[in-house]
Write a protein that holds these residues in place. Structure first.
Motif, PDB file in Angstrom:
ATOM      1  N   THR A 101     -13.910  83.130  68.034  1.00 17.87           N
ATOM      2  CA  THR A 101     -13.975  83.109  66.570  1.00 17.87           C
ATOM      3  C   THR A 101     -14.162  81.674  66.080  1.00 17.87           C
ATOM      4  O   THR A 101     -13.865  80.717  66.800  1.00 17.87           O
ATOM      5  CB  THR A 101     -12.692  83.695  65.966  1.00 17.87           C
ATOM      6  OG1 THR A 101     -11.562  83.138  66.656  1.00 17.87           O
ATOM      7  CG2 THR A 101     -12.656  85.205  66.107  1.00 17.87           C
ATOM      8  N   ARG A 105     -10.168  80.474  62.176  1.00 13.82           N
ATOM      9  CA  ARG A 105     -10.316  81.853  61.712  1.00 13.82           C
ATOM     10  C   ARG A 105      -9.899  82.809  62.820  1.00 13.82           C
ATOM     11  O   ARG A 105     -10.025  82.507  64.006  1.00 13.82           O
ATOM     12  CB  ARG A 105     -11.768  82.146  61.309  1.00 13.82           C
ATOM     13  CG  ARG A 105     -12.229  81.391  60.101  1.00 13.82           C
ATOM     14  CD  ARG A 105     -11.594  81.899  58.826  1.00 13.82           C
ATOM     15  NE  ARG A 105     -11.988  83.267  58.523  1.00 13.82           N
ATOM     16  CZ  ARG A 105     -11.502  83.972  57.486  1.00 13.82           C
ATOM     17  NH1 ARG A 105     -10.596  83.419  56.691  1.00 13.82           N
ATOM     18  NH2 ARG A 105     -11.912  85.197  57.253  1.00 13.82           N
ATOM     19  N   GLU A 110     -11.117  88.576  60.017  1.00 10.78           N
ATOM     20  CA  GLU A 110     -12.459  89.157  59.970  1.00 10.78           C
ATOM     21  C   GLU A 110     -12.387  90.664  59.743  1.00 10.78           C
ATOM     22  O   GLU A 110     -13.188  91.234  59.003  1.00 10.78           O
ATOM     23  CB  GLU A 110     -13.217  88.839  61.256  1.00 10.78           C
ATOM     24  CG  GLU A 110     -13.528  87.361  61.451  1.00 10.78           C
ATOM     25  CD  GLU A 110     -14.340  86.795  60.289  1.00 10.78           C
ATOM     26  OE1 GLU A 110     -15.302  87.442  59.855  1.00 10.78           O
ATOM     27  OE2 GLU A 110     -13.985  85.700  59.796  1.00 10.78           O
TER      28      GLU A 110
END
Length: 223
Positions: A101, A105, A110
């Motif tokens: 990722t 993050r 996500e």
């Protein structure tokens, strides 16, 4: 509680089996229909399409390899919008054991962005075999399960599901902390690939849970 399972791999099988035993009602879907049907038969549960399972679920577990996450989220669409989602996945490549990722993050963030659901990161720090233990106990202590998320109601659901496995829930903050849990999982995965037993875990040890016989001898009492 009605739990919708997305994925038919080892993690889905282990967690779903324990939650069925705890009295929850399950429905499962996956990209491999035969594997989903086999798990459902063992639980006495039903299978369905992605939309059907999303509609059924009070809470959803997404349990797929990171390589299949984009396709899974595409098929879910916005069917889980506003619902509780448990994310047990790890975006870790197994050559160098690093996250795939973007820096800072997490996969959990996500998933929340893609679905509009209330995501809680949990159950990602152990091999599936650990979740088959009834209960997971190490050195006489219940396994501590860190979890994080932003929605209070979703956190309450996660706490219940952790407790139903006989584990000790440990809230570690908002969903922004999920990438720390995923990075920790990269270490665990590297250990497992290096030959450690699948039941290898990191477990929080509180001094109050350690017997006095296990405490170090104070300097003035050493022989």
């Amino acid at each position: 509680m009605r739990i919708g399972i997305f994925g038919a791999g080892a993690m889905a099988g282990a967690l779903g089996t324990r939650w069925t035993a705890a009295g929850h009602e399950l429905m499962i879907t996956g990209r491999t229909a035969a594997k989903a049907r086999a798990l459902a038969a063992g639980w006495g549960a039903r299978t369905g399409g992605f939309g059907e399972v999303a509609e059924f679920a009070d809470v959803a577990l997404i349990a797929v390899l990171h390589q299949g996450m984009a396709a899974t989220l595409d098929r879910i669409g916005d069917a889980l919008r506003g619902k509780v989602i448990i994310d047990c996945n790890n975006p870790v490549e197994v050559e160098h054991f690093t996250l795939v990722t973007p820096p800072g993050r997490s996969m959990a963030q996500e998933i929340e962005r893609a679905t509009g659901g209330h995501v809680v990161k949990a159950f990602n720090l152990c091999h599936a075999r650990v979740w088959r233990l009834d209960p997971p106990v190490f050195d006489g202590r219940r396994l501590t399960v860190p979890y994080c998320g932003d929605d209070p109601a979703a956190l309450d659901v996660a706490r219940r599901l952790i407790t139903d496995l006989g584990c000790e829930p440990l809230p570690v903050g908002g969903l922004r902390h999920a990438h720390h849990l995923e990075a920790t999982a990269a270490i665990v995965i590297s250990l497992l690939f290096g030959g450690h037993d699948p039941h290898t875990v990191f477990n929080l040890v509180d001094r109050t849970t350690v017997t006095t016989s296990a405490q170090p001898t104070s300097p003035d009492r050493r022989p």
